[in-house]
Design an enzyme around this catalytic site. Structure first.
Site, PDB file in Angstrom:
ATOM      1  N   CYS A   8      29.307 -83.678  -0.133  1.00 48.20           N
ATOM      2  CA  CYS A   8      28.161 -84.324  -0.763  1.00 48.20           C
ATOM      3  C   CYS A   8      27.866 -85.700  -0.220  1.00 48.20           C
ATOM      4  O   CYS A   8      28.598 -86.251   0.594  1.00 48.20           O
ATOM      5  CB  CYS A   8      28.357 -84.477  -2.282  1.00 48.20           C
ATOM      6  N   CYS A 278      38.306 -91.028   6.869  1.00 40.12           N
ATOM      7  CA  CYS A 278      38.157 -89.694   7.469  1.00 40.12           C
ATOM      8  C   CYS A 278      37.514 -89.818   8.850  1.00 40.12           C
ATOM      9  O   CYS A 278      36.357 -90.233   8.979  1.00 40.12           O
ATOM     10  CB  CYS A 278      37.295 -88.821   6.568  1.00 40.12           C
ATOM     11  N   ASP A 395      31.391 -80.577  19.302  1.00 44.87           N
ATOM     12  CA  ASP A 395      32.144 -81.609  18.594  1.00 44.87           C
ATOM     13  C   ASP A 395      33.394 -81.076  17.920  1.00 44.87           C
ATOM     14  O   ASP A 395      34.343 -81.817  17.691  1.00 44.87           O
ATOM     15  CB  ASP A 395      31.261 -82.330  17.571  1.00 44.87           C
ATOM     16  N   CYS A 432      41.693 -79.184   4.934  1.00 44.78           N
ATOM     17  CA  CYS A 432      41.317 -80.452   4.314  1.00 44.78           C
ATOM     18  C   CYS A 432      41.320 -80.267   2.804  1.00 44.78           C
ATOM     19  O   CYS A 432      40.738 -79.314   2.293  1.00 44.78           O
ATOM     20  CB  CYS A 432      39.939 -80.908   4.768  1.00 44.78           C
ATOM     21  N   CYS A 493      42.435 -91.037   8.449  1.00 47.34           N
ATOM     22  CA  CYS A 493      42.988 -89.765   7.989  1.00 47.34           C
ATOM     23  C   CYS A 493      42.723 -88.742   9.087  1.00 47.34           C
ATOM     24  O   CYS A 493      41.576 -88.424   9.399  1.00 47.34           O
ATOM     25  CB  CYS A 493      42.345 -89.305   6.686  1.00 47.34           C
ATOM     26  N   CYS A 496      43.801 -83.075   9.301  1.00 51.59           N
ATOM     27  CA  CYS A 496      43.384 -81.748   9.760  1.00 51.59           C
ATOM     28  C   CYS A 496      43.774 -81.487  11.211  1.00 51.59           C
ATOM     29  O   CYS A 496      43.754 -80.336  11.655  1.00 51.59           O
ATOM     30  CB  CYS A 496      41.889 -81.550   9.564  1.00 51.59           C
TER      31      CYS A 496
END
EC number: 2.4.2.14
Length: 537
Positions: A8, A278, A395, A432, A493, A496
């Site tokens: 979001c 992130c 990406d 994640c 972070c 992942c």
């Protein structure tokens, strides 16, 4: 990659009374500052296209707070393509303060009840509030069980947003005295493990904007005279008319409190921790025009392209001086990296893929339907690709559905003679638990080739290339990310791509995900297992 989605985006705006009129107001004036909120949401629509909504505050109407939310894009929810209907809605929602939200989620996809903001109506103005939230609580299952344990509470939705709503409400109701909202925030979030940024608006005219203590989720703000605005990304504030120098990132663990009488202040609500921003915000999620935590998204992506160029020279696999070699980005988030790579290597960068922006979201459908949508999403240009040796810049590769179909189309429809995939990101090898749509290891393609450690051997990368239908494939190493963004590794972070999580519950969930690997257990069950495990320990 089109198969990866954020949860979001959040926005807020407030025009204080009795302090003059901001030049950024519309002609309708400060009492209608809420008219600017849909525009802000449009600027962060990239963060969620499933649902949108806003709540507004007007002290001179009976319904002090009003909320409109629904499934659909911002343009659909606020009828922005229909002048009369949009004008009617804006008059109905008019207020001197507003908060808004755009949503993508993995549960309740077509249920408007999951759209935000969530409003809690109450006869006491102090306890009547609306709020919206970006992120995910890793200990959601534990908080849910604790809330329901006394038998006095009931949850109607399966979302951590409702948990937060009830936590706020519980503290307001149980406090014997009037409690400041900063203290409500401090007490409620003390038990949170995860990532969040939020905006809250009360029927007394207070606004709270907060960012989690690790700063995993971004939050930007600007304040000039009587006008305050905040959003998940700086581009929404820039397009309102604030200057670059006025836009700042909210420090992790801090909240902005806007009071109709006392105005603007920033206060810490959580203890200081080492940041864990992130990294995916810079390489994929955020609008390329945004700046987050003083780091430009565009420049970060160009640095990734430079990293790809250096790696390509060292690899020596593709002839770089041949007129048959071209670089092609996968639209749209790969373009900055592809342009930078092409510039560094003195190779043409061509728009060989045209994206159909109206093809729909490939993650909604499963099986053959998902592949069909992936095929419809990009049209290869044969005039650009035919007979060429294509370096395809992407990406990220998460589940591989789109990439597999795309490579087939580049070869069959586009007529490329070779395709060499270059990924401006390390392999995604771990789920994640902080708000990105990848919650189980079995969803991910990379662990099948590189293990959960993400070891980038030549053999494993070539095996993946063969299975996808590429002539070669190379990822960037993990250490390239911090260099490209320009932040220390321990301020990001990167769970992942490393399996090392910045929170305790995140690490617990990862261990459960490892144990569940290959058992076809969904992410919801993972969170339930965490709650059971922590209760036993």
């Amino acid at each position: 990659m089109s198969e990866l989605h954020h949860e979001c985006g959040v926005a807020a705006i407030y025009h204080l009374s009795g302090r003059g009129r901001s030049p950024l107001c519309t002609s309708d004036g400060p009492r209608h500052i809420s008219r600017l909120l849909p525009r802000m949401l449009l600027d962060i629509q990239n963060r969620g296209q499933l649902a949108a909504g806003m709540s507004t505050y007007d002290p001179d109407r009976a319904s002090l707070l009003r909320t409109r939310k629904d499934v659909g894009a911002v343009t659909e929810v606020f009828r922005l393509n229909h002048r009369a209907k949009s004008e009617s809605l804006m008059k109905h929602l008019a207020g001197r303060a507003a908060i808004g939200h755009v949503r993508y989620a993995t549960c309740g996809q077509d249920d408007r009840n999951y759209a935000q903001p969530f409003e809690r109506k109450h006869i006491h103005k102090r306890k009547w509030f609306s709020f919206c939230f970006n992120g995910q609580l890793a200990n959601y299952g534990l908080l849910k069980e604790r809330l329901l344990a006394d038998g006095d509470h009931h949850l109607t939705l399966d979302t951590d947003t409702e948990i937060i709503l009830h936590e706020f409400g519980r503290l307001l109701s149980h406090s014997p005295e009037r409690i400041d909202w900063i203290d409500v925030l401090r007490q409620a979030t003390a038990g949170f493990d995860g990532a969040y940024s939020l905006a809250l608006l009360t029927a007394e005219g207070e606004m709270i904007v907060a960012r989690d203590p690790l700063g995993v989720k971004p939050m930007c703000y600007a304040n000039e005279g009587p006008l305050f605005a905040a959003a998940s990304e700086s581009v929404a504030l820039l397009n309102l008319g604030f200057s670059d120098s006025q836009i700042k990132s909210l420090a992790p663990g801090h909240a902005i409190i806007i009071h109709p009488e006392t105005g603007f202040r920033i206060e810490r609500f959580a203890e200081e921790k080492s940041p864990a921003h992130c990294f995916f915000e810079w390489i994929y999620f955020a609008n390329v025009a945004s700046t987050l935590d003083d780091r430009s998204v565009y420049l970060s992506r160009t640095h990734l392209g430079e990293e790809l160029a250096r790696a390509e020279r060292a690899l020596g696999r593709v002839p770089l001086n041949s007129e048959d070699t071209i670089i092609v980005p996968v639209p749209d988030t790969s373009k900055a990296a592809a342009d930078a790579m092409a510039f560094e290597l003195s190779i043409p960068c061509r728009e060989g893929l045209i994206r159909n922006r109206y093809a729909g979201r490939t993650f909604i459908e499963g099986g053959g339907a998902r592949k069909a949508k992936a095929a419809a999403k990009y049209t290869p240009l044969r005039e650009v690709l035919e007979g060429k040796r294509v370096i395809l810049v992407e990406d990220s590769i998460v589940r591989s559905t789109t990439m597999n179909v795309l490579l087939d189309r580049i070869r069959e429809v586009g007529g490329a003679k070779e395709i060499h995939v270059r990924v401006a990101c390390p392999p995604i090898v771990a789920p994640c638990f902080y708000g990105i749509d990848m919650s189980t290891i079995d969803q991910l393609i990379a662990p099948k080739y590189f293990g959960v450690g993400g070891e980038l051997t030549d053999e494993a990368q070539q095996k993946l290339a063969d299975d996808l239908g590429a002539d070669s494939l190379r990822y960037l190493p993990v250490d390239a990310i911090a260099r490209a963004i320009g932040l220390p590794e321990d301020h990001l972070c990167r769970a992942c791509v490393t399996g090392k999580y910045p929170t305790e519950c995140g690490q617990h969930l990862y261990q459960i995900a490892l144990d569940n690997r290959g058992n076809n257990i969904d992410s919801k069950r993972t969170y339930e297992q965490l709650a059971a495990a922590l209760q036993q320990s």
